[in-house]
Design an enzyme around this catalytic site. Structure first.
Site, PDB file in Angstrom:
ATOM      1  N   ASP A  34       0.846  -1.199   0.000  1.00 58.39           N
ATOM      2  CA  ASP A  34       0.000   0.000   0.000  1.00 58.39           C
ATOM      3  C   ASP A  34       0.879   1.245   0.000  1.00 58.39           C
ATOM      4  O   ASP A  34       1.741   1.405   0.859  1.00 58.39           O
ATOM      5  CB  ASP A  34      -0.935  -0.011   1.217  1.00 58.39           C
ATOM      6  CG  ASP A  34      -2.149   0.867   1.013  1.00 58.39           C
ATOM      7  OD1 ASP A  34      -1.972   2.076   0.753  1.00 58.39           O
ATOM      8  OD2 ASP A  34      -3.271   0.345   1.089  1.00 58.39           O
TER       9      ASP A  34
ATOM     10  N   SER B 121      -7.014   4.712  -1.085  1.00 63.75           N
ATOM     11  CA  SER B 121      -6.829   3.267  -1.206  1.00 63.75           C
ATOM     12  C   SER B 121      -8.127   2.520  -1.490  1.00 63.75           C
ATOM     13  O   SER B 121      -8.094   1.402  -1.990  1.00 63.75           O
ATOM     14  CB  SER B 121      -6.206   2.708   0.075  1.00 63.75           C
ATOM     15  OG  SER B 121      -4.889   3.172   0.209  1.00 63.75           O
TER      16      SER B 121
ATOM     17  N   ASP C 273     -10.285  -2.144   6.703  1.00 65.28           N
ATOM     18  CA  ASP C 273      -9.635  -1.082   5.937  1.00 65.28           C
ATOM     19  C   ASP C 273      -9.837  -1.308   4.431  1.00 65.28           C
ATOM     20  O   ASP C 273     -10.157  -2.409   3.980  1.00 65.28           O
ATOM     21  CB  ASP C 273      -8.147  -1.024   6.285  1.00 65.28           C
ATOM     22  CG  ASP C 273      -7.542   0.341   5.971  1.00 65.28           C
ATOM     23  OD1 ASP C 273      -8.293   1.285   5.652  1.00 65.28           O
ATOM     24  OD2 ASP C 273      -6.316   0.457   6.029  1.00 65.28           O
TER      25      ASP C 273
ATOM     26  N   THR D 207      -8.197  -1.621   1.513  1.00 66.71           N
ATOM     27  CA  THR D 207      -7.589  -2.538   0.553  1.00 66.71           C
ATOM     28  C   THR D 207      -8.132  -3.959   0.685  1.00 66.71           C
ATOM     29  O   THR D 207      -8.518  -4.550  -0.325  1.00 66.71           O
ATOM     30  CB  THR D 207      -6.051  -2.483   0.660  1.00 66.71           C
ATOM     31  OG1 THR D 207      -5.656  -1.116   0.592  1.00 66.71           O
ATOM     32  CG2 THR D 207      -5.391  -3.254  -0.465  1.00 66.71           C
TER      33      THR D 207
ATOM     34  N   GLU E 174      -1.670  -7.892   1.668  1.00 68.90           N
ATOM     35  CA  GLU E 174      -1.356  -6.461   1.691  1.00 68.90           C
ATOM     36  C   GLU E 174      -0.379  -6.064   2.790  1.00 68.90           C
ATOM     37  O   GLU E 174      -0.617  -6.341   3.964  1.00 68.90           O
ATOM     38  CB  GLU E 174      -2.641  -5.638   1.896  1.00 68.90           C
ATOM     39  CG  GLU E 174      -2.397  -4.138   1.781  1.00 68.90           C
ATOM     40  CD  GLU E 174      -3.402  -3.271   2.522  1.00 68.90           C
ATOM     41  OE1 GLU E 174      -4.132  -3.792   3.385  1.00 68.90           O
ATOM     42  OE2 GLU E 174      -3.410  -2.056   2.265  1.00 68.90           O
TER      43      GLU E 174
ATOM     44  N   ASP F  42       2.139   2.358   3.601  1.00 64.77           N
ATOM     45  CA  ASP F  42       1.338   3.575   3.483  1.00 64.77           C
ATOM     46  C   ASP F  42       1.142   4.267   4.827  1.00 64.77           C
ATOM     47  O   ASP F  42       1.353   5.478   4.955  1.00 64.77           O
ATOM     48  CB  ASP F  42      -0.020   3.206   2.888  1.00 64.77           C
ATOM     49  CG  ASP F  42      -0.990   4.368   2.848  1.00 64.77           C
ATOM     50  OD1 ASP F  42      -0.760   5.277   2.031  1.00 64.77           O
ATOM     51  OD2 ASP F  42      -1.956   4.370   3.628  1.00 64.77           O
TER      52      ASP F  42
ATOM     53  N   HIS G 275       2.439   8.001   5.771  1.00 62.45           N
ATOM     54  CA  HIS G 275       1.528   9.078   6.159  1.00 62.45           C
ATOM     55  C   HIS G 275       2.053   9.862   7.354  1.00 62.45           C
ATOM     56  O   HIS G 275       1.922  11.081   7.399  1.00 62.45           O
ATOM     57  CB  HIS G 275       0.149   8.497   6.519  1.00 62.45           C
ATOM     58  CG  HIS G 275      -0.788   8.380   5.363  1.00 62.45           C
ATOM     59  ND1 HIS G 275      -1.273   9.481   4.695  1.00 62.45           N
ATOM     60  CD2 HIS G 275      -1.326   7.301   4.746  1.00 62.45           C
ATOM     61  CE1 HIS G 275      -2.081   9.083   3.720  1.00 62.45           C
ATOM     62  NE2 HIS G 275      -2.126   7.758   3.723  1.00 62.45           N
TER      63      HIS G 275
ATOM     64  N   HIS H 233      -1.220   3.222  -4.986  1.00 61.58           N
ATOM     65  CA  HIS H 233      -0.942   4.653  -5.186  1.00 61.58           C
ATOM     66  C   HIS H 233       0.414   4.922  -4.580  1.00 61.58           C
ATOM     67  O   HIS H 233       1.003   4.019  -3.967  1.00 61.58           O
ATOM     68  CB  HIS H 233      -2.001   5.521  -4.511  1.00 61.58           C
ATOM     69  CG  HIS H 233      -2.046   5.293  -3.024  1.00 61.58           C
ATOM     70  ND1 HIS H 233      -1.119   5.821  -2.164  1.00 61.58           N
ATOM     71  CD2 HIS H 233      -2.863   4.526  -2.262  1.00 61.58           C
ATOM     72  CE1 HIS H 233      -1.367   5.401  -0.947  1.00 61.58           C
ATOM     73  NE2 HIS H 233      -2.413   4.599  -0.965  1.00 61.58           N
TER      74      HIS H 233
ATOM     75  N   HIS I  21      -1.331  11.155  -0.271  1.00 59.45           N
ATOM     76  CA  HIS I  21      -0.950  10.342  -1.430  1.00 59.45           C
ATOM     77  C   HIS I  21      -0.465  11.209  -2.586  1.00 59.45           C
ATOM     78  O   HIS I  21      -0.718  12.409  -2.627  1.00 59.45           O
ATOM     79  CB  HIS I  21      -2.143   9.511  -1.894  1.00 59.45           C
ATOM     80  CG  HIS I  21      -2.633   8.532  -0.872  1.00 59.45           C
ATOM     81  ND1 HIS I  21      -3.754   7.764  -1.058  1.00 59.45           N
ATOM     82  CD2 HIS I  21      -2.156   8.196   0.345  1.00 59.45           C
ATOM     83  CE1 HIS I  21      -3.951   6.997   0.004  1.00 59.45           C
ATOM     84  NE2 HIS I  21      -2.996   7.252   0.870  1.00 59.45           N
TER      85      HIS I  21
END
Lengths: 658, 658
Positions: A174, A223, A282, A284, A439, A444, A448, A490, A613
């Site tokens: 991710d 996502s 979540d 994904t 995943e 990700d 962040h 992404h 992102h």
């Protein structure tokens, strides 16, 4: 007639003056008549989807034209050069009932500051669970306002019914970009005179591609929307899971599109596994079975894993063989603080349907391979590789999946979960084959919060997982019948620009002098993450020292205010910014984070406490049957079509019964 | 003996305590004995190279061990498991004479602040223009200090003498990353509901790869070193062109490695073309013929284009067929202000050797295809696409190549130069084929100065050039015999994270409020560079409006202090930072740049007035014979080996005469 024609022109002018950007009336609908799926949509032959039609009548604002909402709109579909037929005739479906609602939006930031929303009156119809079987172009036309029309060209892609892969594993890093892979390689692999002495497993894949991640109505995706594109072949709007966004209030009535997991299961009886280091609701993982406008409907997401979609007729779904991740708060009893769908205890719901419920690494490894398994290993997101392996005291910051407020000290990693998922899927699926999504969610999540070390640790764990999975498949002779894909959903605008002498940085008192600690070009030198230190792990190809004197000069361009010392955050995942006044949504750098570092003014709106992102295309690594479909540069939706083709899921005729 | 053994251990300890990073004694030499080419070097069979040996005796600092420099070092080479032989015997070369020098360096930033350099006494020998013909591993050993030794493993790659491509075009987007390509696509190509209506030419290439760009002794590279890696198969040090860096003062005595242009010309008589939008002495074009430790030796670089290497015996070189670019100041007479090698006028030097000299677009297009051509179209770097096509008044900022201080108003673009180069090379090379390097240099140059619009304009021009070149080769039926490669030499840490409402930004008075003009995720909306505006060009697939209200929220993480308004810089290439006191090398944001924008504190050392390169792997797009060699992930040097193999340039035996 002439007056309506004039209105048409006025509408066109206004439509271009409202150059939908920061806010949009409805992303896929620049005119006042909206068709979902919109123009340019591609379909797999036989893929289920819903149709949503909307006619908008703006009551005020720059688009207001003084018309009442048209309740007599009509909708036709034509195949190729054929004559348009009314939707009921073309699809052989019943007419659906007229719906109406209003919504409001801001035309720009000035309107938002002035609190002057534009209000839109809507008339709408929906047609549910339809499919197109004949490949080729279709023209869908919405006629409204007595002479206006909106056209959508739909393409049903060519039929390929032959199945080439028995199994598919889709690894998703991710937020993972090429830039991050380059950085992870630098800290995790030893290099001598410019030659790496070991390779990332990803780097060994024979085929490389790039996929474009943008949303349908914004060029930056989240996502949810990007997962939906990968799983359904349909790009959509930020926050959407397996639906196109309509303008209605309900998050559950938006027009759906069927996912790879649903089609694979429906048509072949194939088995499905879902693994993530995130909380399981979540985006994904959720995108494989959920269909909602609002990814935040966590309870409903978890219910969809088990029961599929229950509020409309949809694909029959019996639940995945494997569901492993975090997010216990959507599973345990509301009496313990769980926040669940219809206040059920989902551990019990899954157990009732024959799932073995696992809550720690030990029970995961010991679980039988012939039973379906739900593994929930922590509240919220699972612990990070760096905290499980190096700064282990931080495991005390995590919470046990039992809901007992104790720490979750025995958590598995992505590798443990993925290898067990392969065992169970292989054992249970027989000749039917399986689909597994695995995943690495916290690449990700750690990007962040600007916690680059943890993010790169998660990336190295993903690579280590891929390596172990490939080895396992090879040992069981399944590798040649399994398509292995590694990609991202992404990016983040991350890169490494040099090194930082953290000792020198800490010794300076002035920010402008601290900046001299940064070495660029020849002064970037060599990675010290491999050359010094003595950390060893069962897994190879991780840094031998996470805290060398010379660290990476790395970061994001889009960030909140924060203090940066370019050192590992030993006390657990980073919190780069905080509110001065609680609840103010106005974030500033704190003195607790990035101690001794440089104060950096953020670039993002001040209500952001973390990064965002980015636009960049992300890499796709492919190995196995159909690998050649994944080379070069393409749209994210092509991943869905590539997988569906490799599984032979296109259908030229309707199913006999269901 | 025992005392020397003890010293050996001490050396090892010291060597690891001096963890070479910000500064290095000699990058490829962590011990006190240095072999160049160093350990891990790969060679094309028959490729010429020089050997440099150095023995270091630090006089002070942490590595000082109180030894006099060893003048009796020996050097042996062994093939495979064979017995080591003295270099003179193994290669059949004469013993070379002992050289000596001293140099100094700082062990870290604290030492630099204290002005306490470490001084090193050196004894050295060099062996020039040798080659290895037999594939396989070689062990080179330097024995010194009566018992210490340094070993280097060299690999001569397997022989592939069969030629598969008649021609190769190597397009280099200097500094171009996947992130930039994604951004350029967004502003240059129209998209409807998430589907692009046209493709970049790069995106159409059948094979995609990633190459790792790092230097041999630092993980961030410059364009000299990275160009050398692409052209010679040998990674080196920042600022090096076609040599490994030794520690001597002379920039011209470092050990050389032969380039693809030199080998191709020497072995096949093939023709060579060099095109760049930079000044012609700049690193990326220079790397094809120059061999120097210092890319800043511009005069010598230009001489090398015409005369090859003249200070040592080296590859015979007759000059390229085509040399097009900027940088007239290294060509015109010193009487006019030219800064040239040995004060010659290089327009005359080239003319004497039969080159037609071209100084503007008109004469370029009119030039005959059967004559060699030197085209120099401006002083310094050539004008940018945006200034040649949209903000044309800025052409007055450029200077004519005649040295007459007038503006250069009639400059060609990369496409004009590249298409003419193909015409000339095709016309003149006959059956021998040709090699063309075409560089979009100012992607990098404009990223350095944070001028994202100009950088993306240059990238779109590169893509337009590739499209036109492919079309031309197709029309003349040459495409199938031509390998077309598109890659970069390194990246910049650039990405796009959303959009900016520039009107809202300009209307706010406080920086923290200006940040609210930024739209992320769904608020990024759609690109307005295609949807509004009415600019038209002969070339398609460029923005229709460079100055929309909603621009890209784009940038670099590593930058100088600057003011950012995320708007096009209409007055010519950007200057983001300036000195408060001239000559102070202490740069601040100025009020002239980024008017109305947000003040951003830089992250780079304050003596930087621009951005720097980044680590990220860069993409490789391949089409034509041997395209399959360029898929997946590999080292930058593999591009050289791929091209050399495709040209069939490996040689298992020495040439009969030369």
């Amino acid at each position: 007639m002439s007056s309506f024609k004039a209105i048409g022109i006025v509408v066109a002018l206004f439509a271009s003056s409202v150059s939908a950007q920061t806010f949009q009336r409805l992303g896929t609908c620049p005119t006042l008549g909206c068709i979902l799926p919109p123009d340019q949509a591609d379909f797999l032959a036989g893929q289920y989807f819903d149709i949503r039609l909307e006619v908008h009548a703006p009551k005020n604002g720059s688009e207001a034209i003084g018309l009442l909402p048209d309740e007599k709109f009509t909708f036709t579909i034509a195949k190729g050069d054929g004559a348009p037929k009314l939707v009921t005739e073309f699809l052989g479906v019943q007419e659906s009932k007229l719906e109406n609602w209003t919504f409001d939006w801001y035309e720009d930031l000035f309107a938002k500051d002035l609190k002057t929303p534009s209000i839109v009156d809507v008339r709408s119809k929906a047609y549910r669970r339809i499919a197109l079987y004949e490949p080729g172009e279709y023209t869908a036309t919405l006629n409204y306002n007595n002479g206006s029309s909106t056209k959508a060209t739909w393409l049903v892609r060519d039929l390929v019914e032959e199945r080439k892969a028995k199994n598919i594993i889709l690894f998703i890093g991710d937020g993972m970009t090429t830039n991050m892979i380059t950085a992870a390689r630098l800290i995790g692999h030893k290099s001598i005179n410019g030659k790496y002495q070991s390779k990332m497993q990803m780097d060994k894949f024979p085929v490389l591609g790039h996929q474009m991640t943008h949303s349908i109505d914004s060029f930056i995706t989240d996502s949810a929307n990007s997962a939906s594109a990968l799983y359904t072949g349909h790009k959509s709007t930020v926050n959407c899971l397996g639906v196109y966004a309509d303008s209605s209030k309900s998050p559950f009535d938006d027009p759906k599109v069927e996912t790879i997991a649903e089609i694979f299961h429906r048509l072949t009886g194939g088995h499905v596994g879902i693994v993530s280091t995130a909380f399981l609701a979540d985006a994904t993982p959720a995108g494989l079975t959920a269909h909602t406008r609002a990814r935040s409907e966590y309870g409903a997401v978890v219910d969809s894993y088990l029961n599929g979609i229950t509020n409309y007729t949809w694909t029959k779904w019996g639940g995945p063989d494997v569901l492993f991740g975090g997010g216990a708060e959507q599973f345990y009893s509301p009496a313990l603080g769980g926040v669940t769908y219809q206040n059920k205890t989902y551990y019990d719901e899954f157990a009732k349907k024959g799932y073995r419920v696992l809550q720690n690494r030990t029970s995961l490894l010991a679980a039988p391979n012939n039973e379906r398994a739900l593994g929930v290993f922590s509240v919220s997101n699972m612990a990070k590789w760096l905290d499980r392996n190096v700064y282990r005291d931080n495991l005390n910051q995590s919470l046990s999946p039992a809901g007992d407020k104790k720490p979750a000290l025995d958590q598995p990693g992505l590798k443990d979960m993925t290898l067990k998922a392969i065992d169970i899927l292989s054992s249970r699926s027989g000749d039917k084959g399986w689909f597994l999504m695995s995943e690495a969610a916290s690449i990700d999540k750690m990007m962040h919060v600007l916690d680059y070390d943890r993010a790169l640790g998660e990336l190295l764990e993903l690579d280590d997982t891929i390596k172990a999975a490939v080895q396992k498949l090879n040992e069981t002779d399944c590798l040649k019948e399994t398509l292995v894909l590694v990609t991202a959903d992404h990016g983040h605008g991350f890169d490494v620009m040099g090194s930082v002498d953290t000792r020198y940085l800490a010794a300076q008192n002035v920010d402008r002098k601290k900046r001299n600690a940064i070495g660029t070009y020849q002064n970037s030198g060599l990675s010290q993450y491999q050359n010094t230190g003595n950390l060893t792990y069962t897994d190879s190809n991780f840094p031998k020292n996470w805290d060398p004197r010379y660290t990476l000069f790395q970061g994001l361009m889009a960030d909140p205010d924060h203090r940066e010392n370019w050192s590992v955050h030993k006390d657990g995942p980073r919190k780069p910014a905080a509110e001065l006044v609680n609840g103010s949504s106005d974030y500033y750098a704190t003195s607790e984070d990035g101690k001794g570092g440089l104060l950096l003014n953020g670039t993002l709106p001040v209500n952001n406490d973390q990064g965002v992102h980015s636009l960049t295309d992300v890499p796709v690594f492919a190995m196995g049957p159909c690998q050649e479909k994944f080379g070069g540069v393409y749209n994210s939706v092509d991943i869905f079509f590539g997988m569906a083709e490799c599984f032979g899921l296109a259908r030229g005729t309707p199913p006999k019964k269901e």
